[in-house]
Write an enzyme that holds these catalytic residues in place. Structure first.
Site, PDB file in Angstrom:
ATOM      1  N   LYS A  51       0.843  -1.217   0.000  1.00 11.21           N
ATOM      2  CA  LYS A  51       0.000   0.000   0.000  1.00 11.21           C
ATOM      3  C   LYS A  51       0.873   1.261   0.000  1.00 11.21           C
ATOM      4  O   LYS A  51       0.667   2.166  -0.790  1.00 11.21           O
ATOM      5  CB  LYS A  51      -0.924  -0.047   1.220  1.00 11.21           C
ATOM      6  CG  LYS A  51      -1.911   1.090   1.378  1.00 11.21           C
ATOM      7  CD  LYS A  51      -1.376   2.289   2.119  1.00 11.21           C
ATOM      8  CE  LYS A  51      -0.765   2.047   3.445  1.00 11.21           C
ATOM      9  NZ  LYS A  51      -1.662   1.696   4.521  1.00 11.21           N
ATOM     10  N   GLU A 184      -7.665   5.153   1.497  1.00 11.35           N
ATOM     11  CA  GLU A 184      -6.287   5.055   0.985  1.00 11.35           C
ATOM     12  C   GLU A 184      -6.288   4.618  -0.478  1.00 11.35           C
ATOM     13  O   GLU A 184      -5.585   5.186  -1.318  1.00 11.35           O
ATOM     14  CB  GLU A 184      -5.476   4.082   1.845  1.00 11.35           C
ATOM     15  CG  GLU A 184      -5.181   4.646   3.232  1.00 11.35           C
ATOM     16  CD  GLU A 184      -4.354   3.740   4.123  1.00 11.35           C
ATOM     17  OE1 GLU A 184      -3.818   4.226   5.130  1.00 11.35           O
ATOM     18  OE2 GLU A 184      -4.243   2.527   3.833  1.00 11.35           O
ATOM     19  N   HIS A 438      12.104  26.270  12.017  1.00  4.09           N
ATOM     20  CA  HIS A 438      11.579  27.172  11.003  1.00  4.09           C
ATOM     21  C   HIS A 438      12.419  27.109   9.740  1.00  4.09           C
ATOM     22  O   HIS A 438      13.638  27.057   9.837  1.00  4.09           O
ATOM     23  CB  HIS A 438      11.579  28.595  11.575  1.00  4.09           C
ATOM     24  CG  HIS A 438      10.941  29.593  10.664  1.00  4.09           C
ATOM     25  ND1 HIS A 438       9.582  29.641  10.469  1.00  4.09           N
ATOM     26  CD2 HIS A 438      11.495  30.549   9.877  1.00  4.09           C
ATOM     27  CE1 HIS A 438       9.320  30.621   9.601  1.00  4.09           C
ATOM     28  NE2 HIS A 438      10.462  31.162   9.234  1.00  4.09           N
TER      29      HIS A 438
END
Ligand code: NDP
Length: 461
Positions: A51, A184, A438
């Site tokens: 998957k 999904e 950041h």
């Protein structure tokens, strides 16, 4: 017919069984593990691993789209479904061999056969008729897809098992279900270029998840062109031309070339001889176990999806490991199923841990909620329309973060780490005191200052 003795016989070589066998072998136990299909079980062979490979494949179109905004000019990309399937098969075969090698390294004997209980200490190998005497038995047989009520034409519906190996990429696939697997696969097929319709019986997808997550994900999936039809079920599937006419409750019908059902999974307990030896089963088929995964028969244990507790691979692995520690390592280890982080690998991804806002409000007298919805930096230059959602649910009486919910790129990666903080009972003040990284998307988690909702339960008069 030969007979022999082992300390542990494990039925099922999936995530839970393999881990239990390896750890028990490491403690010096004589262990045999039986597998009727392929070593690795659902997760490795036809679940999480293939998957995720398909999820990666399905996300490239966004990368191509974003690339243009950053100055790249690409030739028109094309996609080859058969190459993806073949490469997936190669990778899964490699992993299966690695799993088998690791078992053998731990001294575990692997038998490729279905195994059933003949009596409480005797396991029969169906392939050979051989009987094995076992001091302990571990049931780790997993679960299989169920398609719910028998509707006309149900034999035309595939499950996730078949979806991995279709001969062709569907042009238009209709998927029934609103849980992990349905969503999904909807995103995988949509990303690869199929037209996708999701049919869900309730009001909104992902029942049990935080309501803001459900609404946000639905909006994002619809923005990507996935049709989500709610409060409907599939009532009949009729062959038509090269595909099917799918009839829905309410009278509508859709023409598609594939129909997939992802309507839940049921434990693999049938025909194992469990009830005859006294192992109890829940009404839903799951084996009844205690916190140590022990059944009503003291030397028979069960782990993973066959127990229908929390049906996630890492949980099965933890249960299998704890079983081996308890029985062969001299360290009784109960399993704590609280605050399990989990991800839904949709596009965008969902990551969640702890209480939803609704569950927190039901359980706690004071709840503060912090929510941020923003455009991730990556798409500012490409212009792709998508928003991230981050949400913290805080116990207003002690400032503890009791839930975190994320929709967006890498939500699964983020929630793994937030899960540690939530389990450690971090407070909102701890989050605030943590310096931001950041520029990242995750910095929102430590920079949300003002509650978006404050709930206070009125004291009863
Ligand atoms: P889920 O329980 O997640 O979803 C089943 C869906 O089918 C729900 O939307 C349910 O509706 C619906 N449904 C059930 N019965 C019927 C019916 N008779 N008619 C119509 N709709 C029906 O199961 P899945 O099959 O998606 O996945 C099984 C489990 O595997 C998951 O619960 C999860 O634990 C695990 N998993 C985890 C993944 C991950 O960690 N990323 C990925 C895939 C699976 P309703 O909500 O109304 O009950």
């Amino acid at each position: 017919m030969s007979e022999r003795d082992v300390d542990l016989f494990v039925i099922g070589a999936g995530s839970g069984g393999v881990r239990a066998a390896r750890i028990a072998g490491g403690y010096g136990a004589r262990v045999t593990i039986a597998e009727e299909f392929r070593v690795g079980g659902t997760c490795v062979i036809r679940g999480c691993v293939p998957k995720k490979l398909y999820v990666y494949a399905s996300r490239f179109p966004h990368d191509f789209e974003d690339a243009a905004g950053y100055g790249w000019a690409l030739p028109e990309p094309s996609f080859d479904w058969r190459r993806l399937v073949a490469n997936k098969d190669k990778e899964i075969a490699r992993l299966e061999a690695a799993y088998a090698a690791n078992l053998e390294k731990a001294g575990v004997e692997i038998v490729r056969s279905r195994a059933v209980l003949e009596d409480a200490h005797t396991v029969r190998l169906v392939a050979t008729g051989e009987r094995v005497r076992a001091a302990h038995v571990l049931i780790a047989t997993g679960a299989h897809p169920t398609s719910g009520a028998a509707i006309p034409g149900i034999e035309h519906a595939i499950s996730s098992n078949e979806a991995f190996d279709l001969a062709e990429l569907p042009r238009h696939i209709l998927i029934q279900g609103g849980g992990y697997i349905a969503l999904e696969f909807a995103c995988i097929f949509a990303g690869l270029g199929s037209e996708v319709t999701v049919v869900y019986r309730g009001q909104n997808i992902l029942r049990g998840f935080d309501d803001d997550i459900r609404a946000h994900l639905r909006g994002e999936m619809e923005r990507r062109g996935i049709r989500i039809v709610t409060e409907r079920t599939v009532t009949a599937i009729e062959p038509k031309g090269e595909g099917y006419l799918v009839r829905l409750s309410g009278g509508e019908a859709r023409e598609v070339d594939r129909v997939m059902f992802a309507t839940g999974r049921v434990p693999n307990t049938a025909g194992l001889g469990l009830e005859a030896v006294g192992v109890g089963l829940h009404a839903n088929g799951g084996v009844v176990v205690d916190d140590y995964s022990r059944t009503a028969v003291p030397h028979i244990y069960a782990v993973g999806d066959v127990t229908n507790r929390v049906n996630l691979t890492p949980v099965a692995i933890r249960e299998g490991h704890a079983f081996a520690d308890t029985v062969f390592g001299g360290r009784p280890t109960p399993i704590d199923h609280a605050d399990i982080p989990t991800a839904v690998f949709t596009e965008p991804e969902v990551g969640t841990v702890g209480l939803t806002e609704a569950a927190a409000r039901a359980a706690l007298p004071a709840v503060d909620v912090y929510t941020a919805v923003f455009r991730p930096m990556r798409v500012t230059m490409s212009g792709r329309e998508t928003r991230m959602l981050m949400k913290l649910v805080v116990d207003g009486s002690n400032d503890r973060v009791v839930g975190c919910h994320i929709v967006g790129h890498d939500a699964g990666e983020m929630i793994q780490l937030v899960g540690i903080a939530v389990r450690m009972k971090a407070t909102k003040a701890d989050f605030d005191a943590t310096m931001a990284v950041h520029p990242t998307a995750a910095e929102e988690l430590v920079t949300m200052r003002t509650p978006t909702a404050r709930h206070r339960r009125q004291a009863a008069e």
